[in-house]
Enzyme design. Structure first.
Site, PDB file in Angstrom:
ATOM      1  N   GLU A 442       0.828  -1.222   0.000  1.00  0.00           N
ATOM      2  CA  GLU A 442       0.000   0.000   0.000  1.00  0.00           C
ATOM      3  C   GLU A 442       0.855   1.261   0.000  1.00  0.00           C
ATOM      4  O   GLU A 442       0.489   2.277   0.589  1.00  0.00           O
ATOM      5  CB  GLU A 442      -0.921   0.019   1.229  1.00  0.00           C
ATOM      6  CG  GLU A 442      -2.068  -0.943   1.157  1.00  0.00           C
ATOM      7  CD  GLU A 442      -2.885  -0.767  -0.090  1.00  0.00           C
ATOM      8  OE1 GLU A 442      -3.034   0.371  -0.565  1.00  0.00           O
ATOM      9  OE2 GLU A 442      -3.364  -1.789  -0.609  1.00  0.00           O
TER      10      GLU A 442
HETATM   11  C1  LIG Z   1       2.818  -9.527  -0.135  1.00  0.00           C
HETATM   12  C2  LIG Z   1       2.545  -8.388  -1.061  1.00  0.00           C
HETATM   13  C3  LIG Z   1       1.232  -8.086  -1.401  1.00  0.00           C
HETATM   14  C4  LIG Z   1       0.965  -7.041  -2.278  1.00  0.00           C
HETATM   15  N1  LIG Z   1      -0.327  -6.810  -2.688  1.00  0.00           N
HETATM   16  C5  LIG Z   1      -0.544  -5.953  -3.714  1.00  0.00           C
HETATM   17  C6  LIG Z   1      -1.838  -5.864  -4.336  1.00  0.00           C
HETATM   18  O1  LIG Z   1      -2.809  -6.491  -3.903  1.00  0.00           O
HETATM   19  N2  LIG Z   1      -1.971  -5.061  -5.423  1.00  0.00           N
HETATM   20  C7  LIG Z   1      -0.938  -4.342  -5.930  1.00  0.00           C
HETATM   21  O2  LIG Z   1      -1.125  -3.663  -6.924  1.00  0.00           O
HETATM   22  N3  LIG Z   1       0.299  -4.391  -5.360  1.00  0.00           N
HETATM   23  C8  LIG Z   1       0.520  -5.176  -4.275  1.00  0.00           C
HETATM   24  N4  LIG Z   1       1.765  -5.262  -3.711  1.00  0.00           N
HETATM   25  C9  LIG Z   1       2.826  -4.413  -4.229  1.00  0.00           C
HETATM   26  C10 LIG Z   1       3.277  -3.338  -3.236  1.00  0.00           C
HETATM   27  O3  LIG Z   1       2.285  -2.366  -3.082  1.00  0.00           O
HETATM   28  C11 LIG Z   1       4.623  -2.797  -3.763  1.00  0.00           C
HETATM   29  O4  LIG Z   1       5.581  -3.816  -3.548  1.00  0.00           O
HETATM   30  C12 LIG Z   1       5.048  -1.525  -3.070  1.00  0.00           C
HETATM   31  O5  LIG Z   1       4.167  -0.469  -3.387  1.00  0.00           O
HETATM   32  C13 LIG Z   1       6.480  -1.099  -3.452  1.00  0.00           C
HETATM   33  O6  LIG Z   1       6.737  -1.224  -4.826  1.00  0.00           O
HETATM   34  P1  LIG Z   1       8.026  -2.026  -5.316  1.00  0.00           P
HETATM   35  O7  LIG Z   1       8.033  -3.329  -4.614  1.00  0.00           O
HETATM   36  O8  LIG Z   1       8.073  -2.042  -6.784  1.00  0.00           O
HETATM   37  O9  LIG Z   1       9.246  -1.189  -4.757  1.00  0.00           O
HETATM   38  P2  LIG Z   1       9.950   0.061  -5.491  1.00  0.00           P
HETATM   39  O10 LIG Z   1       8.923   1.015  -5.961  1.00  0.00           O
HETATM   40  O11 LIG Z   1      10.943  -0.449  -6.464  1.00  0.00           O
HETATM   41  O12 LIG Z   1      10.731   0.723  -4.282  1.00  0.00           O
HETATM   42  C14 LIG Z   1      11.984   0.226  -3.784  1.00  0.00           C
HETATM   43  C15 LIG Z   1      12.479   1.134  -2.662  1.00  0.00           C
HETATM   44  O13 LIG Z   1      12.714   2.452  -3.175  1.00  0.00           O
HETATM   45  C16 LIG Z   1      11.983   3.404  -2.442  1.00  0.00           C
HETATM   46  N5  LIG Z   1      11.500   4.462  -3.335  1.00  0.00           N
HETATM   47  C17 LIG Z   1      10.895   4.342  -4.535  1.00  0.00           C
HETATM   48  N6  LIG Z   1      10.598   5.549  -5.045  1.00  0.00           N
HETATM   49  C18 LIG Z   1      10.997   6.464  -4.141  1.00  0.00           C
HETATM   50  C19 LIG Z   1      10.955   7.888  -4.062  1.00  0.00           C
HETATM   51  N7  LIG Z   1      10.381   8.617  -5.009  1.00  0.00           N
HETATM   52  N8  LIG Z   1      11.472   8.476  -2.962  1.00  0.00           N
HETATM   53  C20 LIG Z   1      11.999   7.747  -1.961  1.00  0.00           C
HETATM   54  N9  LIG Z   1      12.068   6.406  -1.973  1.00  0.00           N
HETATM   55  C21 LIG Z   1      11.583   5.772  -3.051  1.00  0.00           C
HETATM   56  C22 LIG Z   1      10.805   2.624  -1.815  1.00  0.00           C
HETATM   57  O14 LIG Z   1      10.312   3.249  -0.647  1.00  0.00           O
HETATM   58  C23 LIG Z   1      11.466   1.296  -1.529  1.00  0.00           C
HETATM   59  O15 LIG Z   1      12.135   1.337  -0.294  1.00  0.00           O
HETATM   60  C24 LIG Z   1       2.037  -6.264  -2.790  1.00  0.00           C
HETATM   61  C25 LIG Z   1       3.355  -6.561  -2.418  1.00  0.00           C
HETATM   62  C26 LIG Z   1       3.613  -7.602  -1.574  1.00  0.00           C
HETATM   63  C27 LIG Z   1       5.046  -7.929  -1.242  1.00  0.00           C
END
Ligand SMILES: Cc1cc2nc3c(=O)[nH]c(=O)nc-3n(C[C@H](O)[C@H](O)[C@H](O)COP(=O)(O)OP(=O)(O)OC[C@H]3O[C@@H](n4cnc5c(N)ncnc54)[C@H](O)[C@@H]3O)c2cc1C
Length: 592
Positions: A442
């Protein structure tokens, strides 16, 4: 694994004694019709039974078995299907849903208490219906009448579930990068093609149908976040009379193997020219999805409280029974070879930290829910606007601070068990694994902090923040002298936050890195200050009734612990905020 007992006494305290919820409901016509204090209590009692007796017993076995994928089908652990069928008979999925389409129309203040019980009983089980409630909210707010009347009733019933499909392999935080495409069809529907990852409950064996809310781009859409539209894509097509038709081109490619919430299926979802329907306006999908995301964000904060409460209940029982060493002040249990560990200062520190942060979080989530109810049901436009702005301000705090504190405190709950907390037997390690995801999904907590500072505080020129600060000041100005021990540190905390905010607003004008450099610690100072307000409100109620019941004595003691031992954390956090961004940029990427 020990039992879970819903903290009904504390929930009623928050609802009725601290916030006088029934009085608020009686002033809001849509709520006055359907809920009063007695109805609310009856619902909470029933919820406590369902969560404690039906769901909690599946939490450990669900974790051990996990969700399983085979040939595109997902099976939930043994017992989930039967429990889900019983669970939906209570109408819980539609608890706060729109009565026009079969929801129960209950206030969010009641729903948050129920959600806490559900997550405490089993985070994985809870997620299958939590996503449905959020999806219903987005459909209700943005879809056409035809979609609402066809889809909402079976979703509120729980016969169909909802899923939220945003994330793609290369697009998580930055949804402007998504590649899923939508092509308009002659009949007004759309063909959706693309692959989503990490979709909670994207496939499961609990419901007849799954309604995916999918973010996708039309061919001529602007690049970035302004070109995203929202589509409703059913797993099984729905006929005009609501009966189920052909299978849609939506398939689950695999599920993830992960650290926690193992019984919740986290799915790769492939849309191969699937039929979808536009929800809201073209290219306004992200805003429509935010309706769901704001709901989910508060819900995820509550998942954190649920994990921490379950951990606390286990830890208190253990600390009263486990005997090791003698109390520093001399033997207490002289009939035993050693004293129960609850006599030791450090064990008390950990127990009180969990109790203070969990009860503070419970009050804060109710407070945010009260604003959500006011924003939704008030008949006065100015009151609605103020409440909406408070919700916007406080939602990132509720998501990130509640879950940061929940992880810290579930670790304390494990630590109280010593080595027995590390092994699986007592369930404490599972609560940590299940809680950890709350800081990530989220929108990560880092992104919540950016949202708070960048969009809500700086973005509103401090206007949203002013509502909250003024409310706290009105409270401290009118407080009785007997409350000085709580009100004085609260006044100092709000003055500190005020100064920190104006200083940051000023620095942000000169250096774009300042907001991101300060945001996480800023959010935490905000969180502790908000909890100080909650604890001062709770202390006011408890002080007046301390002769009536042990409950109030315990509440006051916990309030005193919060102000003495936890609120002072703001000083070191404030120093970090003030230190600015400079030290973050002393190394170039190669020097790490
Ligand atoms: C168990 C699980 C259930 C999930 N359920 C859903 C679901 O139902 N539907 C759905 O759509 N998604 C879902 N997700 C996805 C989840 O919402 C994302 O994993 C999350 O939003 C982060 O995206 P990412 O993993 O691509 O990380 P990234 O976006 O690649 O981020 C990596 C790191 O960089 C940091 N970062 C990125 N951009 C910035 C910035 N501008 N400034 C500072 N820091 C930054 C982040 O905070 C993080 O620490 C789920 C994930 C998991 C693991």
């Amino acid at each position: 694994m020990p039992d879970y007992h819903a903290p009904l006494r504390d929930m009623r305290f928050v609802l009725h004694e601290v916030f006088q919820a029934a009085q608020l409901w009686s002033r809001l016509p849509a709520l006055a019709e359907c809920v009063d204090a007695d109805t609310a209590d009856a619902i909470l009692e029933e919820a406590a039974k369902v969560t404690g007796q039906l769901i909690a017993p599946l939490n450990r076995s669900g974790d051990e078995e996990g969700a399983q994928w085979q040939g595109g089908a997902v099976s939930t652990p043994q017992g989930f299907k039967e429990a889900y069928a019983t669970y939906i008979q209570g109408g819980w999925v539609g608890l706060s849903g729109n009565p026009h389409y079969g929801g129960m129309g209950m206030p969010k203040m009641l729903a948050v208490a129920f959600e806490e019980m559900l997550y405490a009983a089993g985070s994985s089980f809870a997620l299958y219906s939590a996503l449905s409630s959020g999806a219903c909210l987005a459909i209700d707010a943005h879809a056409s009448e035809a979609l609402k009347s066809l889809y909402l009733p079976p979703m509120y019933e729980g016969r169909w579930a909802g899923a939220m499909c945003l994330t793609e392999a290369h697009a998580g935080t930055d949804l402007g990068l998504i590649r899923t495409r939508a092509e308009a069809q002659a009949d007004g529907s759309y063909r959706i093609s693309g692959s989503k990852i990490f979709i909670t409950g994207g496939e499961q064996d609990l419901t007849e149908n799954i309604i995916h809310l999918v973010l996708a781009k039309l061919p001529d859409a602007p690049t970035g976040p302004k070109g995203i539209s929202l589509f409703l894509v059913p797993k099984v097509m729905v006929n005009a009379d609501g009966s189920l038709g052909e299978r849609n081109a939506v398939n689950c490619g695999s599920i993830e193997h992960k650290m926690g919430i193992k019984a919740s299926a986290t799915c790769v979802m492939n849309f191969d020219g699937a039929t979808g329907y536009l929800v809201g306006e073209v290219n306004k999908g992200l805003a429509a999805m935010f309706t769901m995301m704001n709901y989910e964000r508060l819900s995820i904060g509550i998942q954190g409280i649920g994990c921490a409460e379950a951990s606390y209940q286990n830890a208190v029982t253990y600390a009263r029974e486990r005997i090791q060493s003698r109390a520093p002040s001399g033997p207490q249990a002289t009939d035993k070879a050693a004293d129960p560990i609850i006599v030791h200062p450090d064990v008390r520190r950990m127990l009180l930290t969990i109790k203070a942060m969990t009860e503070g979080g419970r009050a804060f989530s109710s407070y945010v829910a009260m604003q959500l109810d006011t924003a939704k049901f008030s008949e006065d436009a100015a009151t609605r606007k103020r409440a909406e702005e408070l919700v916007a301000l406080l939602t990132p705090v509720a998501k990130a601070f509640l879950t940061d504190m929940a992880l810290e405190t579930t670790v304390h709950g494990q630590q109280i068990f010593g080595g027995h907390g590390f092994i699986r037997e007592w369930g404490q390690e599972q609560l940590i694994r299940d809680c950890r995801i709350t800081q990530i999904y989220e929108g990560t907590n880092g992104i919540q902090a950016l949202d708070l500072v960048g969009r809500k505080v700086v973005g509103s020129g401090g206007a949203f923040y002013k509502h909250f600060a003024e409310e706290i000041k009105a409270f401290t100005d009118s407080a009785d002298a007997s409350l000085a021990e709580f009100v004085n540190p609260l006044k100092d905390a709000i003055a500190n936050l005020e100064l920190m905010t104006s200083d940051l607003l000023e620095r942000a004008k000169a250096n774009p890195n300042e907001v991101g450099a300060a945001s996480v610690e800023y959010l935490q100072v905000f969180g502790y200050t908000a909890y100080a307000y909650m604890w001062a409100l709770m202390a006011r109620t408890a002080l007046a009734k301390q002769d009536q019941d042990e409950f109030y004595v315990s509440k006051l003691g916990t309030a005193r612990f919060f102000f003495a031992r936890l609120l002072p954390r703001i000083h070191s956090l404030t120093a970090s905020v003030k230190a600015g961004s400079e030290s973050l940029y002393l190394l170039d990427a190669a020097q790490f």
